[in-house]
Scaffold this active site. Sequence first.
Site, PDB file in Angstrom:
ATOM      1  N   THR A 106      18.660  32.208  54.949  1.00 36.62           N
ATOM      2  CA  THR A 106      18.933  32.729  53.601  1.00 36.62           C
ATOM      3  C   THR A 106      18.760  31.578  52.614  1.00 36.62           C
ATOM      4  O   THR A 106      17.662  31.337  52.139  1.00 36.62           O
ATOM      5  CB  THR A 106      20.333  33.369  53.519  1.00 36.62           C
ATOM      6  OG1 THR A 106      21.310  32.465  54.042  1.00 36.62           O
ATOM      7  CG2 THR A 106      20.378  34.664  54.303  1.00 36.62           C
ATOM      8  N   LYS A 130      21.410  29.794  61.721  1.00 34.55           N
ATOM      9  CA  LYS A 130      21.205  29.729  60.281  1.00 34.55           C
ATOM     10  C   LYS A 130      22.553  29.464  59.630  1.00 34.55           C
ATOM     11  O   LYS A 130      23.608  29.833  60.148  1.00 34.55           O
ATOM     12  CB  LYS A 130      20.590  31.007  59.724  1.00 34.55           C
ATOM     13  CG  LYS A 130      21.426  32.275  59.816  1.00 34.55           C
ATOM     14  CD  LYS A 130      22.486  32.513  58.772  1.00 34.55           C
ATOM     15  CE  LYS A 130      21.936  32.386  57.366  1.00 34.55           C
ATOM     16  NZ  LYS A 130      23.082  32.634  56.373  1.00 34.55           N
ATOM     17  N   THR A 151      29.389  31.498  57.168  1.00 30.62           N
ATOM     18  CA  THR A 151      28.194  32.317  56.993  1.00 30.62           C
ATOM     19  C   THR A 151      27.116  31.718  57.841  1.00 30.62           C
ATOM     20  O   THR A 151      26.277  30.959  57.383  1.00 30.62           O
ATOM     21  CB  THR A 151      27.697  32.362  55.549  1.00 30.62           C
ATOM     22  OG1 THR A 151      28.699  32.965  54.780  1.00 30.62           O
ATOM     23  CG2 THR A 151      26.470  33.230  55.430  1.00 30.62           C
ATOM     24  N   GLU A 153      24.483  23.856  51.025  1.00 33.72           N
ATOM     25  CA  GLU A 153      23.811  24.155  49.765  1.00 33.72           C
ATOM     26  C   GLU A 153      23.996  23.018  48.754  1.00 33.72           C
ATOM     27  O   GLU A 153      25.098  22.747  48.300  1.00 33.72           O
ATOM     28  CB  GLU A 153      24.344  25.477  49.207  1.00 33.72           C
ATOM     29  CG  GLU A 153      23.921  26.655  50.063  1.00 33.72           C
ATOM     30  CD  GLU A 153      24.655  27.931  49.755  1.00 33.72           C
ATOM     31  OE1 GLU A 153      24.151  28.992  50.131  1.00 33.72           O
ATOM     32  OE2 GLU A 153      25.744  27.870  49.152  1.00 33.72           O
ATOM     33  N   ASN A 156      24.600  28.981  44.075  1.00 35.42           N
ATOM     34  CA  ASN A 156      25.488  30.118  44.262  1.00 35.42           C
ATOM     35  C   ASN A 156      25.670  30.943  42.997  1.00 35.42           C
ATOM     36  O   ASN A 156      25.977  32.134  43.066  1.00 35.42           O
ATOM     37  CB  ASN A 156      26.833  29.645  44.818  1.00 35.42           C
ATOM     38  CG  ASN A 156      26.717  29.329  46.284  1.00 35.42           C
ATOM     39  OD1 ASN A 156      26.698  30.218  47.126  1.00 35.42           O
ATOM     40  ND2 ASN A 156      26.606  28.040  46.609  1.00 35.42           N
ATOM     41  N   THR A 172      20.091  36.646  42.245  1.00 33.14           N
ATOM     42  CA  THR A 172      18.967  36.790  41.321  1.00 33.14           C
ATOM     43  C   THR A 172      17.796  35.926  41.736  1.00 33.14           C
ATOM     44  O   THR A 172      16.759  35.989  41.123  1.00 33.14           O
ATOM     45  CB  THR A 172      19.396  36.412  39.893  1.00 33.14           C
ATOM     46  OG1 THR A 172      19.905  35.070  39.892  1.00 33.14           O
ATOM     47  CG2 THR A 172      20.440  37.355  39.369  1.00 33.14           C
TER      48      THR A 172
END
Length: 398
Positions: A147, A173, A184, A270, A393, A398
């Site tokens: 992702t 992942k 996650t 991230e 995040n 979007t």
Amino acid sequence: MECVDKIVQGFSFAARAAGIRRSGRLDLGLIYSQQPARAAGVFTTNKVQAAPLQVTRDCVRAGLCQAVVVNSGIANACTGDAGLQAARRSAAVAADRLGIGEALVAVSSTGVIGQQLPLPLLEQEIPALADDLRADGIDAVAQAIMTTDSYPKLSSRRGQVDGREYTLLGVAKGAGMIHPNMATMLAFVMTDAQVAETFMPQALAQAVAGSFNIITVDGDTSTNDMVLLLANGAAQTAEITADMEAGRQFAQLLREVLLDLAKMIVRDGEGATKLVHVEVVGAADSEDARRVAHSIATSNLVKTAFFGEDANWGRIIAAVGYSGAAVEPERIAIRFDDIAVVHQGLGTGPELEQQATAVLKRPEFTVTVDLGLGAGRAEYYTSDLTYEYVKINAAYRT
């Protein structure tokens, strides 16, 4: 990244750009064993759980799994009866095309919560996956489950039982919403060893405790997390049990594979620029050590100091103090790699602090806290907290 053995006897893999994601990226994968594999699983502790987990828990509970259908882009979480039916239908379509029982198919999803899977698309694309299966197709699956990951995550090890070799291959992942008690993240480990049914869940639980449950990126635990271990016995080894030396070796190799994957996830956190190993020693017991390591690794103030490459040991000692562990401040010592910045609860001076700041400029380093109270020890892996994390995040949907 170290060399990875990407072939496991009796397993094959496929992935497609099915259109679940608008980007045109690979987003649907299939893992297939030529024969039913013994299965064990560990799942998220979040009380809100995605539909695929309900289907896959049933598969694992029965003890056998022959295929895993996995998608990215849509989590199929908080989707009600329609989501559960989509998960079950995905398993049924795969089973029909592969010619196996539906109960032998696990399903897994990752992505945005609250959106429905495009079932007509899955009914079209899942059969096509079966036509694409290849023994060397794990790279495509690794990409299909990503992702916000910036790179695919693979690890492998080889072991032996009475001179007969077997392979462990793991794919995972994860980059955000990473925290102990799962995160996650999805992880699938395939082995061609013959592993005793009773040993599988024990070995997996221990390996997860020493890998995915000692990492954190942002303190969030997801609705979709799962780790599956599949053993199909295709290497024709003797059956591995817990009381064998081969069992101890298997458990160690499994933990190494999962720890490799876990560290890749933190390194790929991230926006992260640092992988930080937090090591706590000298605690009154192991549980106190875990409390302290967790407190440091999850502190936003500590993590932002790591990003700023600031050897601000005051934030670390504060996190020690509010951890709930037994602490005697005058006994605490803190090091950044081998640079001592705190001794007997006091700073060691600006010269050593300057040397410690140089350590923080490295992409990977260790923070060691010695409480000076006993033999308890624990470790965590964490990342820094950056501007980029907020940007990623804020724009995730979007």
